[in-house]
Structure formats: structure tokens, C-alpha cells
Design a protein around this motif. Sequence first.
Motif, mmCIF file in Angstrom:
data_model
loop_
_atom_site.group_PDB
_atom_site.id
_atom_site.type_symbol
_atom_site.label_atom_id
_atom_site.label_comp_id
_atom_site.label_asym_id
_atom_site.label_seq_id
_atom_site.Cartn_x
_atom_site.Cartn_y
_atom_site.Cartn_z
ATOM 1 N N ILE A 95 -2.180 -9.872 11.141
ATOM 2 C CA ILE A 95 -1.666 -9.571 9.798
ATOM 3 C C ILE A 95 -2.683 -8.799 8.957
ATOM 4 O O ILE A 95 -2.367 -8.340 7.873
ATOM 5 N N VAL B 30 0.877 -15.944 -1.995
ATOM 6 C CA VAL B 30 -0.138 -16.258 -3.008
ATOM 7 C C VAL B 30 -0.945 -14.983 -3.280
ATOM 8 O O VAL B 30 -1.321 -14.275 -2.339
ATOM 9 N N ASP C 79 1.818 4.384 5.531
ATOM 10 C CA ASP C 79 1.496 2.956 5.404
ATOM 11 C C ASP C 79 1.792 2.305 6.760
ATOM 12 O O ASP C 79 2.661 1.443 6.875
ATOM 13 N N ASN D 220 0.816 -1.222 0.000
ATOM 14 C CA ASN D 220 0.000 0.000 0.000
ATOM 15 C C ASN D 220 0.846 1.268 0.000
ATOM 16 O O ASN D 220 0.477 2.258 -0.643
ATOM 17 N N PRO E 157 -7.066 -5.790 4.292
ATOM 18 C CA PRO E 157 -5.825 -6.532 4.052
ATOM 19 C C PRO E 157 -5.790 -7.288 2.727
ATOM 20 O O PRO E 157 -6.793 -7.377 2.033
ATOM 21 N N PRO F 238 5.685 -3.486 12.545
ATOM 22 C CA PRO F 238 4.745 -2.827 13.476
ATOM 23 C C PRO F 238 3.324 -2.725 12.924
ATOM 24 O O PRO F 238 2.397 -2.415 13.672
ATOM 25 N N ASN F 239 3.118 -2.992 11.646
ATOM 26 C CA ASN F 239 1.742 -2.992 11.110
ATOM 27 C C ASN F 239 0.955 -4.194 11.598
ATOM 28 O O ASN F 239 -0.264 -4.185 11.587
ATOM 29 N N TYR G 12 1.020 -20.780 8.322
ATOM 30 C CA TYR G 12 0.746 -20.015 9.540
ATOM 31 C C TYR G 12 -0.578 -20.451 10.152
ATOM 32 O O TYR G 12 -1.503 -20.851 9.453
ATOM 33 N N GLY H 76 4.892 -6.697 3.466
ATOM 34 C CA GLY H 76 4.429 -8.087 3.316
ATOM 35 C C GLY H 76 4.891 -8.750 2.035
ATOM 36 O O GLY H 76 4.516 -9.896 1.779
ATOM 37 N N HIS I 143 12.565 -1.171 7.500
ATOM 38 C CA HIS I 143 13.309 -2.407 7.262
ATOM 39 C C HIS I 143 14.445 -2.154 6.264
ATOM 40 O O HIS I 143 14.390 -1.198 5.495
ATOM 41 N N TRP J 147 5.766 -22.693 3.631
ATOM 42 C CA TRP J 147 5.408 -21.906 4.811
ATOM 43 C C TRP J 147 4.015 -22.248 5.270
ATOM 44 O O TRP J 147 3.208 -22.743 4.499
ATOM 45 N N GLU K 94 11.346 3.626 4.680
ATOM 46 C CA GLU K 94 11.010 2.275 5.139
ATOM 47 C C GLU K 94 11.932 1.870 6.292
ATOM 48 O O GLU K 94 13.149 2.026 6.204
HETATM 49 C C1 LIG Z 1 2.738 -14.433 7.302
HETATM 50 C C2 LIG Z 1 1.855 -13.633 6.376
HETATM 51 C C3 LIG Z 1 1.329 -14.237 5.245
HETATM 52 C C4 LIG Z 1 0.516 -13.515 4.363
HETATM 53 N N1 LIG Z 1 0.086 -14.121 3.227
HETATM 54 C C5 LIG Z 1 -0.599 -13.407 2.311
HETATM 55 C C6 LIG Z 1 -0.849 -13.965 1.031
HETATM 56 O O1 LIG Z 1 -0.428 -15.086 0.720
HETATM 57 N N2 LIG Z 1 -1.548 -13.209 0.141
HETATM 58 C C7 LIG Z 1 -1.970 -11.934 0.443
HETATM 59 O O2 LIG Z 1 -2.593 -11.277 -0.406
HETATM 60 N N3 LIG Z 1 -1.696 -11.366 1.645
HETATM 61 C C8 LIG Z 1 -1.005 -12.065 2.571
HETATM 62 N N4 LIG Z 1 -0.660 -11.490 3.760
HETATM 63 C C9 LIG Z 1 -1.181 -10.158 4.089
HETATM 64 C C10 LIG Z 1 -0.424 -9.048 3.346
HETATM 65 O O3 LIG Z 1 0.957 -9.260 3.471
HETATM 66 C C11 LIG Z 1 -0.824 -7.690 3.919
HETATM 67 O O4 LIG Z 1 -2.241 -7.541 3.852
HETATM 68 C C12 LIG Z 1 -0.183 -6.550 3.144
HETATM 69 O O5 LIG Z 1 1.221 -6.681 3.113
HETATM 70 C C13 LIG Z 1 -0.546 -5.217 3.786
HETATM 71 O O6 LIG Z 1 0.111 -4.205 3.069
HETATM 72 P P1 LIG Z 1 0.472 -2.795 3.737
HETATM 73 O O7 LIG Z 1 1.232 -2.029 2.736
HETATM 74 O O8 LIG Z 1 -0.778 -2.200 4.290
HETATM 75 O O9 LIG Z 1 1.378 -3.142 5.007
HETATM 76 P P2 LIG Z 1 2.738 -3.949 5.113
HETATM 77 O O10 LIG Z 1 2.921 -4.838 3.960
HETATM 78 O O11 LIG Z 1 2.747 -4.555 6.467
HETATM 79 O O12 LIG Z 1 3.872 -2.837 5.027
HETATM 80 C C14 LIG Z 1 4.040 -1.843 5.993
HETATM 81 C C15 LIG Z 1 5.462 -1.355 5.896
HETATM 82 O O13 LIG Z 1 5.589 -0.149 6.656
HETATM 83 C C16 LIG Z 1 6.793 -0.208 7.381
HETATM 84 N N5 LIG Z 1 6.636 0.672 8.551
HETATM 85 C C17 LIG Z 1 5.682 0.596 9.512
HETATM 86 N N6 LIG Z 1 5.870 1.574 10.412
HETATM 87 C C18 LIG Z 1 6.950 2.289 10.011
HETATM 88 C C19 LIG Z 1 7.644 3.425 10.526
HETATM 89 N N7 LIG Z 1 7.268 4.032 11.650
HETATM 90 N N8 LIG Z 1 8.719 3.902 9.841
HETATM 91 C C20 LIG Z 1 9.122 3.322 8.683
HETATM 92 N N9 LIG Z 1 8.522 2.233 8.160
HETATM 93 C C21 LIG Z 1 7.433 1.722 8.811
HETATM 94 C C22 LIG Z 1 6.943 -1.669 7.751
HETATM 95 O O14 LIG Z 1 8.296 -1.991 8.036
HETATM 96 C C23 LIG Z 1 6.451 -2.341 6.474
HETATM 97 O O15 LIG Z 1 7.502 -2.538 5.563
HETATM 98 C C24 LIG Z 1 0.191 -12.165 4.648
HETATM 99 C C25 LIG Z 1 0.728 -11.548 5.776
HETATM 100 C C26 LIG Z 1 1.575 -12.264 6.621
HETATM 101 C C27 LIG Z 1 2.209 -11.584 7.787
#
Ligand SMILES: Cc1cc2nc3c(=O)[nH]c(=O)nc-3n(C[C@H](O)[C@H](O)[C@H](O)COP(=O)(O)OP(=O)(O)OC[C@H]3O[C@@H](n4cnc5c(N)ncnc54)[C@H](O)[C@@H]3O)c2cc1C
Length: 489
Positions: A412, A58, A253, A12, A451, A405-406, A359, A39, A33, A357, A31
Motif C-alpha cells: 500500500i 485516519v 498517478d 495524488n 505514501p 494496481p498502485n 489490516y 485510497g 475504478h 477495519w 480513473e
Molecule cells: C487498506 C489501506 C489502508 C490505508 N490507510 C491509510 C490511512 O488510514 N491513512 C493514510 O494516510 N493512508 C492510508 N493508506 C495509504 C493511502 O491510501 C495511500 O498512500 C494513498 O491513497 C496513495 O495515493 P495515490 O494517489 O498515490 O494512489 P491511490 O490512492 O492508490 O490512487 C491511484 C488511483 O489510480 C488509479 N489507476 C491506477 N492505474 C490506472 C490506470 N492504468 N488507468 C486508470 N486509473 C488507474 C487507481 O484505480 C486508483 O484510483 C491506506 C491504504 C490502504 C490500501
Amino acid sequence: MTDAVVVGSGPNGLAAALTLARAGLRVEVFEAHEHIGGGLRTEPLFDSEVLHDICAAVHPMAPVSPFMRSLDLEGNGVALLHSPAAYAHPLKGGPAALAWRDLDTTCAELGRDGPGWRRLMLPLMERSADVVELMLSSQRTPPNPRALAVLATRLPAQALRAGGGLRTEAARALLTGVAAHGIGRLPSLASAAVALLLGHLAHTTGWPVPRGGSRAVAAVMAAQIERLGGLIHTGVRVDSLRDLPARRLTLLDVSPRELARIAVLPARYLRMLSRYRYGPGAAKADFLIEGAIPWADPRLGQAATVHLGGAHGTAAELARAETATARGLRAPHPYIIVVDPAAADPARAVRGRRPVWAYAHVPHGDTRDPLPMIRAALENHAPGFTDTVIAERGVSAARLGVYNPNYVGGDIASGAMTLWQTLARPVPRWNPYRTPLPGTWLCSSATPPGPSVHGMCGYHAARAALATWPEAARSTPARLGGGGRPLER
Ligand SMILES: Cc1cc2nc3c(=O)[nH]c(=O)nc-3n(C[C@H](O)[C@H](O)[C@H](O)COP(=O)(O)OP(=O)(O)OC[C@H]3O[C@@H](n4cnc5c(N)ncnc54)[C@H](O)[C@@H]3O)c2cc1C
């Protein structure tokens, strides 16, 4: 001064950054990390050859999400690969149930429930574009009536009874395994919506695995941002918005909890955010195995995703386990998703060794090492699995929340997936992306549509921010809460 700063490079955050960059804004991403992607990270965990997806593996949303489609993944060298069956479900003492890409094959194998499965899925498949548009919308536009019509006749049965309308254990368990992706009480309206969305996609565009792992998807987004002049900084955890460089727009994000930590928010909004509920956790195991998973029913090797749960794998057991977990109780046989990417992308197996993997859904913040529980569940349906394991690691829900931290407490979904919170993520407001801080927008999966890797939270948030852009461009950085100090690494 830059035009916009994005904090977090999950799907996102990258989607927000790319949407802003495509509109001509100068964008910088920060970022925490050392690698981008949130994710979407893929890493060699146990040796230098076999790649493991750390989170998402997936991608049912990749072929259908308007934002993901705009990336042209295939045109950019990221093939979306399919296993013959999208997902499957073993039942103790009987043949497994499989959702093949082909609806006819699936219905034929489901026997008595074949016609029921077809009646459930076919109208959704025929209205797929409408259903996807509704489910991936910001939930603030008038609902598509064609999607509403097809969903309204199907949701109640699924919301009232796990596997509702189906009679055989195989079909009921197969559908309930998909509903459980909703991570919460089962049955429920929210889980029913998940079942119908993911369930019908299995028979249309499928549940693909990107060649080379999820990081390939993040790499395409990053390359497009950089091509448009955007900058991505990694290894920078933002602890205060004041530390960010001067900018006119800020897109976050991050989880609502992280937002409250890094921003100085008005008391009323802070109170609303404090009412945001997080859901159960995920506890993950990564395995490097020799050969294939020795499933008791070898047809399960045809599916990249396999759902487990309960001692026997029945729909009723799954529903009990999910409901108990949502209440904070430790289910003896929780719901588990197993992913074997090499079932879709054989190149993921190197010299006979492949990543697997899995979970488990566990109570929020659970500190248990999930390895023994997940190994036992796999042994139950794949006797001899333990003997195939070369290396393994377990990550508790609590540790997952520290890694990213998300994922507060291992959640998740970045927020409980109740019907209310599906619409009112993160607070009940007409514009869920807007925060009370001028020019500052939330764009994580804690906003609609929630999500999964579709990038639509970031896309909608960026569009909402761009709608204010002329106003933002006129304002001074100070008014927009930008500190203007250089960011310390
Ligand atoms: C084990 C696992 C398996 C999953 N499997 C699937 C799957 O197979 N298919 C699917 O569609 N979805 C899957 N998901 C869910 C999917 O990964 C998430 O819904 C998606 O990544 C959310 O995207 P996002 O951008 O909102 O947040 P995230 O992907 O969590 O990214 C947030 C980012 O922000 C960074 N961040 C947060 N706070 C700060 C800060 N203060 N300063 C700097 N950086 C920061 C974090 O380090 C991270 O890199 C899975 C999740 C997990 C944990």
C-alpha cells in the motif's frame, strides 16, 4: 485539445489535477475504478447504512500537509474529528498504553517513561512546522536546518533500537506501534522517521477522521477541479498512453510497474524502473459489528486507531514480526492496525452497528485470507469480539493489488520504504517526477514524499510540470507523446 491529462484519481492524482487547474490549465482525469478517490473510497459494504473506508480512514496529514490545507476541508463541510486518544496499544495482562491528544495526560500515564516521552515529543511539537515541511518536501530542496537539528538528535536512538531511549514496555510498545506504520524492517532509519513524524502529530494536530469517511475528502477535491472546468472520467482503465486524448501534459498517478505497462519507455529508464523494489503487503479485514469492540482494557475504545502485534504486544515482538515480514516470512502474530472510525465520529455507528477495519502486514503478494488471523488477534485483546461481528470480509494482499494496481502485491506504500527508496522514488534522479517521455510526469506515492494521504506527490509533480508549461504549451501534442485519438471506454 486539452492542456493536461491525469491518469488515476487517488489523492495524488486529484492533487495534481487541482494544482494544474488552479494554474488555469484545462484538465481531464481518467480513473479505472467506477468511483473516484483511489485510497479515499468509502462504501456501504454489507448494508445500505453503515459506511466503510476501503483504504485510508485516519488522516494525520490532513491538518498539516500544505496541499490538504489549501482545500479548506472544514470550510467545505468536511469536519476533521478526533477521538480523545489518537492511537493506543494493548499489552497482554496489563493496562494498555494510550497516546492522548494531550501530552501531559500521556506522560502522566506512562509513569517512569513520562519524562522520556516528553523529552522525545516536546521539541518535535515545538518544531512541528519545520519537521512537517522537511518530511513532506520533494526531498530535493535544502533541508530545513531547524528540522534537521531536532531530528538528528532523536533519529539514531529510534533507528538503533525499537522504542529506543524508553524503558517501560508500555512506552516502548506505544512508540514501536507508530514506527511500524513505515511497513518494513524494524528498527530502521525509515521507520524511526515515521515514528517521530506521526508520533508528535498525535499531540499537536492529531490523527483525525473526516466526517462521513474518506470519500468526503476526495469529493471536495473533485468539486474544486470541476468548478475550475476540469473533467473527471471514471470507469476508464488506461492501457496505453496512446489511447489518451491529445494533450500537452500527462500526469500519472500510477505505480512504476503500471507506468512500464502503459508507456513505451527508453530502455535505460525501464531498466532503472525494474530495479524499483516493492515492499510487504497489507491484508485487510472489514467488519460490521454490533455495539463497541469489547476491549479487555475499555480505555482502548477512546482511540480510533489501535496497534496490535505479537502474542503479548511488546516492542520486541513487533520488531521481530515486522522484520520477518519484510524478509518475506509469515510472522505468526503480525503487526495489525485496527481502526474504529466511530470512536472519533459517533455518527458512523448506525443504530448500534459500526464499521471496523483492520489490516495486517504480510509478505509481498501473500494470498492468505487474513480474516482468521485478524479475528484471533482481536479476540486476544478483546475477548468476545467474534460475537459482535454481524458481517465480515477479508481481502488478501494479492487481491488488494488487483483491486488497485498502485498497490503491487498488496504494497500500500507503492514501493518499499527503505531509506534509499524514500529519497530515490522511483529512480535516482534529480527530478523524480519527470519521466523520459516529453511532458509526462509521475505523481503517485511512488514519488517523494511517499505514501499516506497528503497529496504532496501530486502537488510537487504538478508544480514541476508547470515549471515547463511555457515550453509544453509551445510544443505539438505529437512531440509530447500524445496520440490524439479519442479514448475508448
Ligand atoms: C487498506 C489501506 C489502508 C490505508 N490507510 C491509510 C490511512 O488510514 N491513512 C493514510 O494516510 N493512508 C492510508 N493508506 C495509504 C493511502 O491510501 C495511500 O498512500 C494513498 O491513497 C496513495 O495515493 P495515490 O494517489 O498515490 O494512489 P491511490 O490512492 O492508490 O490512487 C491511484 C488511483 O489510480 C488509479 N489507476 C491506477 N492505474 C490506472 C490506470 N492504468 N488507468 C486508470 N486509473 C488507474 C487507481 O484505480 C486508483 O484510483 C491506506 C491504504 C490502504 C490500501
